[in-house]
Design an enzyme around this catalytic site. Structure first.
Site, PDB file in Angstrom:
ATOM      1  CE  LYS A  16       7.981  -1.876   2.942  1.00  0.00           C
ATOM      2  NZ  LYS A  16       8.470  -2.171   4.310  1.00  0.00           N
TER       3      LYS A  16
ATOM      4  NE  ARG B 176       4.087  -6.952   3.113  1.00  0.00           N
ATOM      5  CZ  ARG B 176       3.986  -5.684   3.525  1.00  0.00           C
ATOM      6  NH1 ARG B 176       3.573  -4.746   2.726  1.00  0.00           N
ATOM      7  NH2 ARG B 176       4.311  -5.394   4.746  1.00  0.00           N
TER       8      ARG B 176
ATOM      9  NE  ARG C 142       5.046   2.585  11.893  1.00  0.00           N
ATOM     10  CZ  ARG C 142       5.051   1.724  10.887  1.00  0.00           C
ATOM     11  NH1 ARG C 142       5.507   2.073   9.710  1.00  0.00           N
ATOM     12  NH2 ARG C 142       4.631   0.493  11.083  1.00  0.00           N
TER      13      ARG C 142
ATOM     14  NE  ARG D 134       1.099   0.284  10.528  1.00  0.00           N
ATOM     15  CZ  ARG D 134       1.838   0.019   9.452  1.00  0.00           C
ATOM     16  NH1 ARG D 134       2.247   0.996   8.673  1.00  0.00           N
ATOM     17  NH2 ARG D 134       2.156  -1.221   9.145  1.00  0.00           N
TER      18      ARG D 134
ATOM     19  NE  ARG E  30       4.268  -5.132  10.512  1.00  0.00           N
ATOM     20  CZ  ARG E  30       4.533  -3.912  10.978  1.00  0.00           C
ATOM     21  NH1 ARG E  30       4.420  -3.642  12.263  1.00  0.00           N
ATOM     22  NH2 ARG E  30       4.904  -2.978  10.141  1.00  0.00           N
TER      23      ARG E  30
HETATM   24  P1  AP5 Z   1       8.170   3.705   7.637  1.00  0.00           P
HETATM   25  O1  AP5 Z   1       8.533   4.595   6.506  1.00  0.00           O
HETATM   26  O2  AP5 Z   1       6.799   3.804   8.209  1.00  0.00           O
HETATM   27  O3  AP5 Z   1       8.571   2.191   7.282  1.00  0.00           O
HETATM   28  P2  AP5 Z   1       7.860   1.145   6.310  1.00  0.00           P
HETATM   29  O4  AP5 Z   1       8.943   0.368   5.662  1.00  0.00           O
HETATM   30  O5  AP5 Z   1       6.863   1.825   5.441  1.00  0.00           O
HETATM   31  O6  AP5 Z   1       7.179   0.267   7.422  1.00  0.00           O
HETATM   32  P3  AP5 Z   1       5.721  -0.368   7.492  1.00  0.00           P
HETATM   33  O7  AP5 Z   1       5.612  -0.929   8.887  1.00  0.00           O
HETATM   34  O8  AP5 Z   1       4.663   0.603   7.078  1.00  0.00           O
HETATM   35  O9  AP5 Z   1       5.877  -1.463   6.468  1.00  0.00           O
HETATM   36  P4  AP5 Z   1       5.072  -2.702   6.354  1.00  0.00           P
HETATM   37  O10 AP5 Z   1       5.615  -3.179   5.077  1.00  0.00           O
HETATM   38  O11 AP5 Z   1       5.110  -3.664   7.478  1.00  0.00           O
HETATM   39  O12 AP5 Z   1       3.577  -2.152   6.431  1.00  0.00           O
HETATM   40  P5  AP5 Z   1       2.452  -1.939   5.358  1.00  0.00           P
HETATM   41  O13 AP5 Z   1       1.693  -0.749   5.745  1.00  0.00           O
HETATM   42  O14 AP5 Z   1       2.998  -2.051   3.974  1.00  0.00           O
HETATM   43  O15 AP5 Z   1       9.271   3.967   8.789  1.00  0.00           O
HETATM   44  C1  AP5 Z   1       9.164   3.328  10.047  1.00  0.00           C
HETATM   45  C2  AP5 Z   1       9.519   4.361  11.158  1.00  0.00           C
HETATM   46  O16 AP5 Z   1      10.892   4.740  10.995  1.00  0.00           O
HETATM   47  C3  AP5 Z   1       8.704   5.660  11.093  1.00  0.00           C
HETATM   48  O17 AP5 Z   1       8.467   6.126  12.391  1.00  0.00           O
HETATM   49  C4  AP5 Z   1       9.624   6.638  10.335  1.00  0.00           C
HETATM   50  O18 AP5 Z   1       9.375   7.976  10.700  1.00  0.00           O
HETATM   51  C5  AP5 Z   1      10.994   6.154  10.782  1.00  0.00           C
HETATM   52  N1  AP5 Z   1      12.036   6.333   9.752  1.00  0.00           N
HETATM   53  C6  AP5 Z   1      11.909   6.161   8.416  1.00  0.00           C
HETATM   54  N2  AP5 Z   1      13.083   6.393   7.790  1.00  0.00           N
HETATM   55  C7  AP5 Z   1      13.970   6.689   8.779  1.00  0.00           C
HETATM   56  C8  AP5 Z   1      15.370   7.001   8.786  1.00  0.00           C
HETATM   57  N3  AP5 Z   1      16.076   7.080   7.653  1.00  0.00           N
HETATM   58  N4  AP5 Z   1      15.965   7.224   9.973  1.00  0.00           N
HETATM   59  C9  AP5 Z   1      15.260   7.160  11.129  1.00  0.00           C
HETATM   60  N5  AP5 Z   1      13.942   6.888  11.196  1.00  0.00           N
HETATM   61  C10 AP5 Z   1      13.303   6.638  10.027  1.00  0.00           C
HETATM   62  O19 AP5 Z   1       1.576  -3.241   5.568  1.00  0.00           O
HETATM   63  C11 AP5 Z   1       0.831  -3.434   6.757  1.00  0.00           C
HETATM   64  C12 AP5 Z   1       0.068  -4.736   6.658  1.00  0.00           C
HETATM   65  O20 AP5 Z   1      -0.842  -4.686   5.533  1.00  0.00           O
HETATM   66  C13 AP5 Z   1       0.907  -5.988   6.397  1.00  0.00           C
HETATM   67  O21 AP5 Z   1       1.445  -6.520   7.592  1.00  0.00           O
HETATM   68  C14 AP5 Z   1      -0.126  -6.913   5.746  1.00  0.00           C
HETATM   69  O22 AP5 Z   1      -0.998  -7.455   6.688  1.00  0.00           O
HETATM   70  C15 AP5 Z   1      -0.921  -5.946   4.861  1.00  0.00           C
HETATM   71  N6  AP5 Z   1      -0.331  -5.820   3.529  1.00  0.00           N
HETATM   72  C16 AP5 Z   1       0.109  -4.683   2.930  1.00  0.00           C
HETATM   73  N7  AP5 Z   1       0.604  -4.945   1.712  1.00  0.00           N
HETATM   74  C17 AP5 Z   1       0.479  -6.289   1.529  1.00  0.00           C
HETATM   75  C18 AP5 Z   1       0.835  -7.163   0.478  1.00  0.00           C
HETATM   76  N8  AP5 Z   1       1.438  -6.730  -0.635  1.00  0.00           N
HETATM   77  N9  AP5 Z   1       0.578  -8.497   0.630  1.00  0.00           N
HETATM   78  C19 AP5 Z   1      -0.045  -8.967   1.723  1.00  0.00           C
HETATM   79  N10 AP5 Z   1      -0.387  -8.183   2.782  1.00  0.00           N
HETATM   80  C20 AP5 Z   1      -0.135  -6.855   2.674  1.00  0.00           C
END
Ligand code: AP5
Length: 213
Positions: A13, A88, A127, A158, A169
């Site tokens: 994402k 979420r 990552r 991270r 997660r």
């Molecule tokens: P990446 O693009 O970083 O994936 P992502 O889906 O963004 O993963 P996140 O771990 O950031 O998502 P998340 O939803 O857990 O975290 P968030 O920050 O929102 O890609 C992952 C890896 O793959 C990277 O190394 C990238 O380079 C690689 N990659 C990407 N595309 C690729 C491809 N096509 N091929 C190969 N490699 C590829 O949330 C973190 C925390 O914040 C949550 O756990 C929670 O505690 C809190 N939080 C955030 N939002 C909320 C909410 N709405 N409600 C409650 N808590 C929340």
């Protein structure tokens, strides 16, 4: 145009959000990035969120909805938004829908990035993320410098990419986030499934094709 990016942690994402935002001429709103900045700055919101995030649990809905409402009511998102990491939970879907209704707006589409857990664990184990601009990398060492020329921040792992937090997660996703997919379908929102496995450019192409943009 308001697009919700939906999918498991590590589905891509955060990688796709800026690419789609540029293509559609709107800005991204990534709740994870907003929260990590608050943690770094030590604000009250950051202090509240820190423990939940490090464990891999969700931050309370009211904190998230406050961030989203504040942003959507401001000038940056008048033309639209790519929402990365929100929605979420079902209460967040309901809260976002009510907030948008007050602004005479709505969610135009939900892009659901499909990927299996094995690929997620592989991606998150490799990552690193820029501490300054939050750009994720799959081929860069912690301590090296962000490749975006205007940034120059340092890359780090991270805390929630440790195996225990990844496991948590994924459990939280199944229990609390997966039901949001059905909620949007039941409420008549366009839900588009994207195969998230493949090169980054290929996944962007699939997403744009699904959106017709
Ligand atoms: P990446 O693009 O970083 O994936 P992502 O889906 O963004 O993963 P996140 O771990 O950031 O998502 P998340 O939803 O857990 O975290 P968030 O920050 O929102 O890609 C992952 C890896 O793959 C990277 O190394 C990238 O380079 C690689 N990659 C990407 N595309 C690729 C491809 N096509 N091929 C190969 N490699 C590829 O949330 C973190 C925390 O914040 C949550 O756990 C929670 O505690 C809190 N939080 C955030 N939002 C909320 C909410 N709405 N409600 C409650 N808590 C929340």
């Amino acid at each position: 145009m308001i697009i919700v990016l939906f999918g498991k942690p590590g589905a891509g994402k955060g990688t796709q959000a800026p690419l789609l935002a540029e293509a559609l001429g709107v800005k991204t709103l990534a709740t994870g990035d907003v929260l990590r900045a608050a943690v770094r700055e030590g604000t009250a919101r950051g202090r509240e969120a820190k423990g939940y995030m490090e464990r891999g649990d969700l931050v309370p809905d009211e904190v998230i909805l406050a961030i989203v409402k504040e942003a959507l009511e401001g000038p940056d998102y008048r033309e639209g938004a790519i929402l990365d990491g929100v929605v979420r939970t079902v209460p967040q879907a309901e809260g976002l829908s009510a907030a948008l209704q007050e602004l005479s707006r709505g969610v135009d589409a939900v892009l659901c990035f499909d990927i299996d857990n094995e690929e997620i664990i592989r991606r998150l184990a490799g990552r690193t993320v820029c501490e300054k601009c939050q750009t994720p990398y799959s081929d860069a060492e912690p301590g090296s410098t962000c490749r975006r020329p205007e940034c120059g921040g340092k890359l780090a792992r991270r805390k929630d990419d440790e195996p225990e937090a990844i496991r948590r997660r994924l459990e939280v996703y199944e229990a609390q986030t997966a039901p949001v997919f059905d909620w949007y379908q039941q409420h008549g929102t366009r839900v588009l499934r994207i195969d998230a496995v493949g090169g980054v450019d290929e996944v962007t192409r699939r997403a744009r094709e699904a959106l017709g943009r």
